[in-house]
Design a protein around this motif. Structure first.
Motif, mmCIF file in Angstrom:
data_model
loop_
_atom_site.group_PDB
_atom_site.id
_atom_site.type_symbol
_atom_site.label_atom_id
_atom_site.label_comp_id
_atom_site.label_asym_id
_atom_site.label_seq_id
_atom_site.Cartn_x
_atom_site.Cartn_y
_atom_site.Cartn_z
ATOM 1 N N PHE A 4 -25.462 -29.476 34.805
ATOM 2 C CA PHE A 4 -26.629 -29.156 34.004
ATOM 3 C C PHE A 4 -27.681 -30.259 34.126
ATOM 4 C CE2 PHE A 4 -28.894 -28.838 29.938
ATOM 5 C CZ PHE A 4 -29.258 -27.503 30.003
ATOM 6 N N ASP A 5 -28.946 -29.897 34.037
ATOM 7 C CA ASP A 5 -30.024 -30.875 34.162
ATOM 8 C C ASP A 5 -30.276 -31.576 32.825
ATOM 9 O OD1 ASP A 5 -32.193 -32.380 34.724
ATOM 10 O OD2 ASP A 5 -33.610 -30.706 34.860
ATOM 11 N N PHE A 6 -29.796 -32.811 32.737
ATOM 12 C CA PHE A 6 -29.967 -33.578 31.508
ATOM 13 C C PHE A 6 -31.068 -34.621 31.642
ATOM 14 C CE2 PHE A 6 -25.357 -32.506 30.515
ATOM 15 C CZ PHE A 6 -25.669 -31.729 29.405
ATOM 16 N N SER A 7 -32.106 -34.358 32.446
ATOM 17 C CA SER A 7 -33.095 -35.408 32.725
ATOM 18 C C SER A 7 -33.742 -35.956 31.448
ATOM 19 C CB SER A 7 -34.159 -34.904 33.696
ATOM 20 O OG SER A 7 -34.554 -33.603 33.382
ATOM 21 N N LEU A 8 -33.825 -35.131 30.429
ATOM 22 C CA LEU A 8 -34.420 -35.574 29.155
ATOM 23 C C LEU A 8 -33.691 -36.788 28.571
ATOM 24 C CD1 LEU A 8 -36.204 -35.095 26.616
ATOM 25 C CD2 LEU A 8 -34.482 -33.475 25.843
ATOM 26 N N ARG A 45 -19.888 -34.925 31.439
ATOM 27 C CA ARG A 45 -20.461 -35.715 30.334
ATOM 28 C C ARG A 45 -21.177 -34.814 29.319
ATOM 29 N NH1 ARG A 45 -16.970 -39.262 32.162
ATOM 30 N NH2 ARG A 45 -17.812 -41.127 33.167
ATOM 31 N N LEU A 46 -20.637 -33.620 29.143
ATOM 32 C CA LEU A 46 -21.238 -32.665 28.203
ATOM 33 C C LEU A 46 -21.198 -33.160 26.768
ATOM 34 C CD1 LEU A 46 -20.037 -29.008 28.926
ATOM 35 C CD2 LEU A 46 -22.358 -29.880 28.654
ATOM 36 N N ARG A 47 -20.071 -33.781 26.394
ATOM 37 C CA ARG A 47 -19.901 -34.149 24.989
ATOM 38 C C ARG A 47 -20.832 -35.287 24.566
ATOM 39 N NH1 ARG A 47 -16.050 -32.177 27.694
ATOM 40 N NH2 ARG A 47 -14.673 -30.509 26.935
ATOM 41 N N PRO A 48 -20.951 -36.361 25.387
ATOM 42 C CA PRO A 48 -21.966 -37.350 25.023
ATOM 43 C C PRO A 48 -23.375 -36.754 25.001
ATOM 44 C CG PRO A 48 -20.733 -38.041 27.002
ATOM 45 C CD PRO A 48 -20.116 -36.794 26.512
ATOM 46 N N ALA A 49 -23.646 -35.845 25.919
ATOM 47 C CA ALA A 49 -24.977 -35.216 25.930
ATOM 48 C C ALA A 49 -25.228 -34.476 24.613
ATOM 49 C CB ALA A 49 -25.095 -34.256 27.115
ATOM 50 N N ARG A 303 -38.181 -30.580 22.404
ATOM 51 C CA ARG A 303 -37.439 -30.721 23.657
ATOM 52 C C ARG A 303 -35.932 -30.622 23.462
ATOM 53 N NH1 ARG A 303 -38.161 -37.089 25.102
ATOM 54 N NH2 ARG A 303 -36.765 -37.849 23.475
ATOM 55 N N ALA A 304 -35.404 -31.222 22.389
ATOM 56 C CA ALA A 304 -33.956 -31.188 22.183
ATOM 57 C C ALA A 304 -33.495 -29.744 22.005
ATOM 58 C CB ALA A 304 -33.561 -32.020 20.968
ATOM 59 N N ARG A 305 -34.246 -28.988 21.233
ATOM 60 C CA ARG A 305 -33.857 -27.602 21.001
ATOM 61 C C ARG A 305 -33.907 -26.791 22.288
ATOM 62 N NH1 ARG A 305 -36.127 -23.293 16.574
ATOM 63 N NH2 ARG A 305 -37.516 -22.716 18.272
ATOM 64 N N ARG A 306 -34.922 -27.034 23.091
ATOM 65 C CA ARG A 306 -35.029 -26.304 24.375
ATOM 66 C C ARG A 306 -33.810 -26.563 25.255
ATOM 67 N NH1 ARG A 306 -40.427 -27.476 24.182
ATOM 68 N NH2 ARG A 306 -40.196 -29.356 25.439
ATOM 69 N N VAL A 307 -33.419 -27.824 25.362
ATOM 70 C CA VAL A 307 -32.274 -28.159 26.231
ATOM 71 C C VAL A 307 -30.983 -27.555 25.668
ATOM 72 C CG1 VAL A 307 -30.923 -30.016 27.272
ATOM 73 C CG2 VAL A 307 -33.395 -30.268 27.052
ATOM 74 N N LEU A 308 -30.807 -27.617 24.349
ATOM 75 C CA LEU A 308 -29.588 -27.064 23.747
ATOM 76 C C LEU A 308 -29.526 -25.547 23.939
ATOM 77 C CD1 LEU A 308 -29.263 -29.177 20.463
ATOM 78 C CD2 LEU A 308 -27.859 -29.348 22.525
ATOM 79 N N LEU A 309 -30.677 -24.880 23.874
ATOM 80 C CA LEU A 309 -30.702 -23.433 24.129
ATOM 81 C C LEU A 309 -30.270 -23.137 25.567
ATOM 82 C CD1 LEU A 309 -33.999 -22.362 22.281
ATOM 83 C CD2 LEU A 309 -31.667 -21.642 21.699
ATOM 84 N N ASP A 310 -30.817 -23.905 26.516
ATOM 85 C CA ASP A 310 -30.434 -23.722 27.936
ATOM 86 C C ASP A 310 -28.951 -23.996 28.138
ATOM 87 O OD1 ASP A 310 -32.975 -23.071 28.638
ATOM 88 O OD2 ASP A 310 -33.479 -25.035 29.509
ATOM 89 N N LEU A 311 -28.459 -24.996 27.407
ATOM 90 C CA LEU A 311 -27.054 -25.379 27.551
ATOM 91 C C LEU A 311 -26.132 -24.227 27.138
ATOM 92 C CD1 LEU A 311 -25.338 -27.756 28.410
ATOM 93 C CD2 LEU A 311 -25.475 -28.645 26.073
#
Ligand code: IPE
Ligand code: IPE
Ligand code: MG
Ligand code: MG
Length: 320
Positions: A4-8, A45-49, A303-311
């Motif tokens: 997954f793209d965690f660039s944020l 590294r999903l859980r730390p993300a 931004r956090a919400r956007r990434v969590l939705l994609d996740l």
């Protein structure tokens, strides 16, 4: 391996990585070697993300947040070490597992060592809630495992038992990650509960997908064996769905009597793959993924919400 793209949160994840490397730097070379092998072998590294993204709703990353993110990955690693020992698995993240090279006693102790280090890192938050959360999560994971191991006939598992089992072994830690991120960042009570609910639903979707990939996945991209759950006597959702729609399948009787030949497993796995059971299981995974997204609907946009939705989409669509 596509992830997954965690660039944020890339810089913060780098700091987590650094903390994990520090953990491996002990002054006893054999232990340093083992810890290095475990903590530097990648993984998604999903859980730390999840910790970092949940905290990101409430401002700049604190040092304590990095410690908590490292703590959940350390706890996760400990459970994998013990899980592979219990399952007698030989491959993890494309590498031989500890139990292929070391006696069980060493493997158990290294797992325990990591549980201890996880608690130490979590205590950096100086929060009673955080300590309680971590302690309760370890107990829940073990509770789920003991119940599934001692559950009489493993082939007679119900849907309710399956749901509890995957909550205990996987979704409880996902829920802990998002709740811990909320705690360390000082989220309001109501939002903390919503983030926990997001993590729980995401974890359910994640584990159902893991169970599906054990039937239809690829060992190379997954970095771990496939087709092993059923052989180990673990009935997961695809098998559960299959037996529900094929109550007369002869394998069911053979399995219950314990008289199953190795090639009978191959055939049964083929029948499950070719049936509607995979699609039925995916339907449940998508349902949990949707629930996860719904939990976010009243949280602050950004931004956090956007990434969590994609996740929430990624965990179901993934091949890794
Ligand atoms: C594996 O978790 C264990 C399960 C809960 C299925 P991950 O698939 O997140 O493992 P890594 O950390 O990326 O290797
Ligand atoms: C997750 O379940 C294990 C833990 C939460 C420790 P699995 O047994 O399905 O995990 P994998 O497939 O070995 O990674
Ligand atoms: Mg396993
Ligand atoms: Mg699995």
């Amino acid at each position: 391996v596509a992830t997954f793209d965690f660039s944020l949160i890339q810089d913060d994840l780098q700091r987590v990585e650094h903390k994990l490397h520090e953990l491996a730097a002990v002054d006893f070379p054999p232990l340093a070697g083992i810890l290095g092998q475990l903590l530097k072998s990648g993984g998604k590294r999903l859980r730390p993300a999840l910790v970092l993204l949940s905290a990101d709703f409430y401002g700049a990353t604190r040092d304590e947040t990095i410690s908590i993110a490292a703590a959940v990955e350390t706890l996760h690693t400990a459970t994998l070490v013990h899980d592979d020992l219990i399952d007698n698995s030989l491959l993890r993240r494309g590498n031989p597992t500890l139990n292929t090279n070391w006696p069980s006693g060493v493997v158990v102790l290294v797992g325990d060592y990591l549980f201890g280090k996880s608690a130490e890192l979590a205590s950096r938050a100086r929060s009673i809630d955080m300590g309680e959360l971590f302690a309760r999560t370890v107990a829940t994971i073990c509770d789920g495992e003991v119940r599934s191991m001692l559950n009489g006939s493993p082939w007679a598992i119900t849907r309710e038992q399956y749901d509890y089992r995957i909550y205990a072994k996987t979704a409880s830690l996902f829920a802990t990650c998002t709740e811990a991120g909320a705690i360390v960042a000082g989220a309001p009570e109501g939002e903390r509960a919503l983030l926990r609910e997001y993590g729980r639903s995401l974890g359910m979707a994640f584990q159902i997908t893991d169970d599906i990939l054990d039937f239809v996945g690829n060992e190379k991209t997954l970095g771990k064996p496939v087709g092993s759950d059923l052989r180990q006597g673990t009935v997961t959702l695809p098998a559960l769905c299959y037996f529900e729609s094929h109550p007369d399948d002869p394998a069911l009787r053979e399995l219950s009597s314990g008289a199953v030949r190795e090639d009978a497993f191959d055939d049964l796995i083929d029948r499950i793959r070719a049936s509607g059971a995979i699609a039925a299981a995916y339907k449940d995974a998508h349902r949990f993924s949707l629930q996860a997204k719904e939990a976010l609907s009243t949280l602050p946009q950004g931004r956090a919400r956007r990434v969590l939705l994609d996740l929430a989409d990624f965990v179901v669509d993934r091949r890794t």
